[in-house]
Motif scaffolding. Structure first.
Motif, PDB file in Angstrom:
ATOM      1  N   LEU A  63       0.831  -1.207   0.000  1.00 10.11           N
ATOM      2  CA  LEU A  63       0.000   0.000   0.000  1.00 10.11           C
ATOM      3  C   LEU A  63       0.862   1.251   0.000  1.00 10.11           C
ATOM      4  O   LEU A  63       0.637   2.175  -0.803  1.00 10.11           O
ATOM      5  CB  LEU A  63      -0.916   0.002   1.226  1.00 10.11           C
ATOM      6  N   PHE A  64       1.857   1.318   0.871  1.00 11.65           N
ATOM      7  CA  PHE A  64       2.670   2.522   0.970  1.00 11.65           C
ATOM      8  C   PHE A  64       3.467   2.760  -0.322  1.00 11.65           C
ATOM      9  O   PHE A  64       3.631   3.909  -0.754  1.00 11.65           O
ATOM     10  CB  PHE A  64       3.604   2.440   2.175  1.00 11.65           C
ATOM     11  N   MET A  65       3.939   1.694  -0.933  1.00 12.02           N
ATOM     12  CA  MET A  65       4.644   1.851  -2.207  1.00 12.02           C
ATOM     13  C   MET A  65       3.700   2.375  -3.285  1.00 12.02           C
ATOM     14  O   MET A  65       4.071   3.234  -4.101  1.00 12.02           O
ATOM     15  CB  MET A  65       5.250   0.516  -2.643  1.00 12.02           C
ATOM     16  N   ARG A  66       2.460   1.885  -3.277  1.00  9.50           N
ATOM     17  CA  ARG A  66       1.500   2.305  -4.295  1.00  9.50           C
ATOM     18  C   ARG A  66       1.043   3.751  -4.066  1.00  9.50           C
ATOM     19  O   ARG A  66       0.867   4.501  -5.028  1.00  9.50           O
ATOM     20  CB  ARG A  66       0.304   1.347  -4.310  1.00  9.50           C
ATOM     21  N   VAL A  67       0.846   4.127  -2.805  1.00 10.01           N
ATOM     22  CA  VAL A  67       0.474   5.515  -2.513  1.00 10.01           C
ATOM     23  C   VAL A  67       1.539   6.458  -3.052  1.00 10.01           C
ATOM     24  O   VAL A  67       1.241   7.438  -3.747  1.00 10.01           O
ATOM     25  CB  VAL A  67       0.288   5.733  -0.993  1.00 10.01           C
ATOM     26  N   LYS A  68       2.780   6.158  -2.742  1.00  6.34           N
ATOM     27  CA  LYS A  68       3.873   7.013  -3.217  1.00  6.34           C
ATOM     28  C   LYS A  68       3.908   7.063  -4.746  1.00  6.34           C
ATOM     29  O   LYS A  68       4.070   8.136  -5.348  1.00  6.34           O
ATOM     30  CB  LYS A  68       5.212   6.491  -2.685  1.00  6.34           C
ATOM     31  N   HIS A  69       3.724   5.911  -5.379  1.00  8.49           N
ATOM     32  CA  HIS A  69       3.742   5.860  -6.848  1.00  8.49           C
ATOM     33  C   HIS A  69       2.617   6.702  -7.436  1.00  8.49           C
ATOM     34  O   HIS A  69       2.830   7.489  -8.368  1.00  8.49           O
ATOM     35  CB  HIS A  69       3.608   4.411  -7.314  1.00  8.49           C
ATOM     36  N   HIS A  70       1.407   6.563  -6.895  1.00 13.06           N
ATOM     37  CA  HIS A  70       0.269   7.300  -7.440  1.00 13.06           C
ATOM     38  C   HIS A  70       0.403   8.796  -7.214  1.00 13.06           C
ATOM     39  O   HIS A  70       0.038   9.593  -8.094  1.00 13.06           O
ATOM     40  CB  HIS A  70      -1.033   6.781  -6.815  1.00 13.06           C
ATOM     41  N   VAL A  71       0.926   9.192  -6.058  1.00 17.20           N
ATOM     42  CA  VAL A  71       1.139  10.613  -5.812  1.00 17.20           C
ATOM     43  C   VAL A  71       2.149  11.173  -6.800  1.00 17.20           C
ATOM     44  O   VAL A  71       1.985  12.271  -7.337  1.00 17.20           O
ATOM     45  CB  VAL A  71       1.604  10.859  -4.358  1.00 17.20           C
ATOM     46  N   ASN A  72       3.177  10.393  -7.058  1.00 18.91           N
ATOM     47  CA  ASN A  72       4.204  10.835  -8.009  1.00 18.91           C
ATOM     48  C   ASN A  72       3.651  11.045  -9.407  1.00 18.91           C
ATOM     49  O   ASN A  72       4.200  11.821 -10.186  1.00 18.91           O
ATOM     50  CB  ASN A  72       5.351   9.824  -8.067  1.00 18.91           C
ATOM     51  N   GLN A  73       2.577  10.343  -9.716  1.00 20.50           N
ATOM     52  CA  GLN A  73       1.993  10.455 -11.046  1.00 20.50           C
ATOM     53  C   GLN A  73       0.992  11.600 -11.154  1.00 20.50           C
ATOM     54  O   GLN A  73       0.551  11.939 -12.251  1.00 20.50           O
ATOM     55  CB  GLN A  73       1.284   9.138 -11.422  1.00 20.50           C
ATOM     56  N   SER A  74       0.606  12.202 -10.027  1.00 18.09           N
ATOM     57  CA  SER A  74      -0.395  13.263 -10.072  1.00 18.09           C
ATOM     58  C   SER A  74       0.177  14.496 -10.757  1.00 18.09           C
ATOM     59  O   SER A  74       1.382  14.765 -10.724  1.00 18.09           O
ATOM     60  CB  SER A  74      -0.862  13.624  -8.659  1.00 18.09           C
ATOM     61  N   GLU A  75      -0.706  15.268 -11.348  1.00 23.91           N
ATOM     62  CA  GLU A  75      -0.283  16.461 -12.087  1.00 23.91           C
ATOM     63  C   GLU A  75       0.448  17.450 -11.185  1.00 23.91           C
ATOM     64  O   GLU A  75       1.479  18.014 -11.556  1.00 23.91           O
ATOM     65  CB  GLU A  75      -1.505  17.146 -12.701  1.00 23.91           C
ATOM     66  N   ARG A  76      -0.088  17.699 -10.000  1.00 26.62           N
ATOM     67  CA  ARG A  76       0.520  18.679  -9.107  1.00 26.62           C
ATOM     68  C   ARG A  76       1.917  18.246  -8.691  1.00 26.62           C
ATOM     69  O   ARG A  76       2.835  19.072  -8.602  1.00 26.62           O
ATOM     70  CB  ARG A  76      -0.363  18.902  -7.884  1.00 26.62           C
ATOM     71  N   THR A  77       2.081  16.958  -8.451  1.00 26.00           N
ATOM     72  CA  THR A  77       3.400  16.469  -8.052  1.00 26.00           C
ATOM     73  C   THR A  77       4.383  16.566  -9.208  1.00 26.00           C
ATOM     74  O   THR A  77       5.559  16.909  -9.017  1.00 26.00           O
ATOM     75  CB  THR A  77       3.299  15.022  -7.550  1.00 26.00           C
ATOM     76  N   GLN A  78       3.914  16.266 -10.413  1.00 26.61           N
ATOM     77  CA  GLN A  78       4.780  16.391 -11.591  1.00 26.61           C
ATOM     78  C   GLN A  78       5.254  17.834 -11.756  1.00 26.61           C
ATOM     79  O   GLN A  78       6.422  18.086 -12.056  1.00 26.61           O
ATOM     80  CB  GLN A  78       4.017  15.940 -12.847  1.00 26.61           C
ATOM     81  N   ILE A  79       4.327  18.767 -11.547  1.00 22.34           N
ATOM     82  CA  ILE A  79       4.678  20.186 -11.656  1.00 22.34           C
ATOM     83  C   ILE A  79       5.753  20.553 -10.631  1.00 22.34           C
ATOM     84  O   ILE A  79       6.746  21.214 -10.949  1.00 22.34           O
ATOM     85  CB  ILE A  79       3.421  21.062 -11.446  1.00 22.34           C
TER      86      ILE A  79
END
Length: 349
Positions: free
Chosen positions: A145-161
């Motif tokens: 779960l923690f690995m997936r949360v981090k991965h999904h956050v990294n893929q979000s537009e705001r995080t990419q910006i």
């Protein structure tokens, strides 16, 4: 909860003290800072108050909806998931959410049925792989779960910006100690450029460019001593006199009410001066377009927008200009890091 700025903030609804003491340490290994709330009422209040500061949500399946409620999965999940969806729709950004539970057997099956398919937008491969819509409170599932949360956050537009496309800008904002609220607005402005929304919608956040600039000047005053504290308006202590600020930095003697201020030497070039000046003037006119009178023969921004069919290029230019100002600011304070020394660079005549 860790306050490390490199950690992702996760809003966590969990009311078991034993769990809230132990699980966050595991999450920190994945750069996740879990902040627990004992019921949905408390979590919802925090989510609505400071939505943009959160990166994800984790819900304990069997938790309390209200402060005085009993732990009851059906009521809690139904209400919490419905309200998360409404809040994300209102804020215009989807936060990924996950259900973590210690239940097993028949209880786990009933929980599976309560979880909506909204999460399939980001977590479908977990369900395809396991047949579950939730994560169990086992070491193996929690690590996944923690690995997936981090991965999904990294893929979000705001995080990419923030972390990839304009990482040098946000690194500079953090270095200069610019407030989180202005950092969030800068993300809004840069997302505005990349999403290329229709002109009316894109232009509607033009005022944010002015607020970011005001935050930059406030930091110059409070953190670095580059501008006089008198430039904070006495009647409205949350506002900075933007015109005085950019004029003083550009080498102009400023008459600030009853005092004259001057810099020993010019701080910004003409190029930087005009970028800042345009942001101040155009955003000011945009905010006050309800006025029927034009002052000082300035071009009314509303007329400009009508002439270019509500093109958003003006707010895009302001956004890029702010990037330049922020990068310059960092370089300046790296070369002039001492608050007291910086105060000596300007004086009262």
């Amino acid at each position: 909860m860790s306050e490390n700025k490199d950690f992702y903030k996760v809003l966590w609804v969990e009311d078991d003290p034993k769990v809230t003491r132990s699980i966050p340490r595991r999450a920190e290994k994945h750069f996740l800072a879990l902040r627990p709330f004992p019921c949905w009422d408390d979590a919802q209040m925090e989510l609505e108050k400071d939505f943009d500061s959160w990166d994800a949500i984790i819900l304990d399946a069997k938790c309390r909806h209200h402060r005085g409620s009993k732990d009851e999965a059906k009521e809690f999940l139904r209400e919490a998931l419905s309200e998360i969806k409404a809040i994300c729709r209102e804020k215009g950004r989807q936060l990924s959410w996950y259900v973590l539970t210690g239940e097993g057997g028949a209880d786990a099956e009933s929980i599976n049925e309560l979880i909506t398919d909204e999460r399939m937008k980001w977590d479908a491969d977990w369900t395809i792989q396991t047949g579950k819509k939730f994560y169990s409170k086992t070491i193996e599932d929690m690590e996944i779960l923690f690995m997936r949360v981090k991965h999904h956050v990294n893929q979000s537009e705001r995080t990419q910006i923030k972390t990839k496309l304009y990482c040098e800008v946000f690194d500079a904002m953090s270095y200069c100690k610019i407030a989180t609220s202005e950092i969030d607005l800068m993300v809004d402005l840069l997302l505005n450029v990349h999403n290329n929304a229709d002109g009316i919608k894109a232009n509607s956040i033009m005022w944010e460019a002015r607020t970011v600039l005001e935050g930059i000047f406030r930091t110059m005053i409070e953190e670095w001593g580059m501008l006089p504290v008198e430039f904070i308006k006495n009647s409205k202590k949350d506002q900075i006199n933007l015109t005085w600020s950019y004029l003083l930095l550009s080498g102009v003697t400023v008459n600030a009410d009853t005092k004259l201020f001057t810099y020993n030497q010019r701080v910004i070039t003409d190029v930087m001066k005009y970028q800042i000046q345009n942001i101040i003037e155009y955003t000011g006119e945009f905010i006050h377009t309800s006025s029927s009178k034009k002052q000082n023969n300035k071009t009314d921004v509303k007329d400009y927008q009508n002439a270019v069919k509500n093109s958003a290029y003006l707010v895009y230019v302001m956004t890029m200009s702010l990037c330049n100002v922020i990068l310059w600011f960092k370089n300046y304070v790296m070369a002039h890091p001492n608050y007291e020394d910086n105060k000596k660079d300007w004086k009262i005549i």
